[in-house]
Design a protein around this motif. Sequence first.
Motif: not given
Length: 361
Positions: A165, A200, A237, A262, A266, A270-271, A275-276
Amino acid sequence: MSIKVTKVTKAKLSLKEKLDFFPAVASIVIAYIYALLTGLRRTERQAKSLSLHLGYAVFRKATTRLTTTQMQYILPPSHKIYEQHSKKTGRLPESVELGDGALGHWVGDRNADNVLVWFHGGGFGLPANMGYFKFYAQLLRDLKASGKSVAVFSLTYTLAPIAVYPTQLRQAVNCLRYILSQPNRDPSTVFLGGDSAGGNLVGGVLSHLAHPHAEIDSLPLHSNLGGAVMIAPWTLLEKNFPGIEIYHGGDIITTAVAGPWSAAYIGAGKRDYYTDLSTAPADWFTTFPVNSVLITAGGNEIMLPLIQDFAAKFKEGFENVELFVGYRECHVAPIYHLELGNTTKTEQGKKVEAVLAELMV
């Protein structure tokens, strides 16, 4: 236009992973035998048929037992599956290089009135299987019977952990950018679709359209997209899900894959809300430039409580959202059932077709 892909980057296997193949296959065979012996008497929390029950058990064990790189090593890449499907259906493959390592594949007439851009699932680490292209063909056939002219444009993104990501999100945005750049293609005739990790990406692309990602070029629209479909979207995630009762026996995945998949996606990053999407505030959804969103889930899938929570939050900020749950169906059943050779249309699949038929011009 058919393009020749001369090199496909794959994650390298360690010596340990290579030596692990035999015991891994043995454990999958044992899981199949156990499912066969215990599957004659099934409850409503398990698959509707014995063949589906066995297929669920094999995939469940394979994804738990094998690493992402092992799965990538033994599975054909997405573009090869597309070429196989094109050959079987007697159509010339029509692929497009989208840049940044991504490919797009046309299924149907690219000049159709409507285009459905699809992002495949697989935890960001698995390629698209033949079930996807059977699903696209089924959609096109049935929507044509409803009087709709539709083509599917399927994205092949770079798998994790080969890339992390936000690479896949950037590729998804650029996939939509390509479709919207075609002559006379109005956003109202373009639809987004995706399942699991692909769901997603649908949420990530809609988020980028409303709130441009700092590392991805913006994509302004002069009108809303026609609609979006999210089949079992993976929008949280997390590695653990305390307080949620989970029964794995009726699904194709287990909670054991959440952490590795996950982490592979990633990487060192960082998420965030892209992503979330489940962690975004309700007002994040308010300016999504899309006419309507359908979210589906299987009644027996382990992610159902998370998807229900996500849909409820989505609806707080965006009115035109519908959640549909397919009775006794697994994670991404409309696609995985076709991969198993079961052509009985799922409840989720019927709902997706009905909604698209209503929204499309």
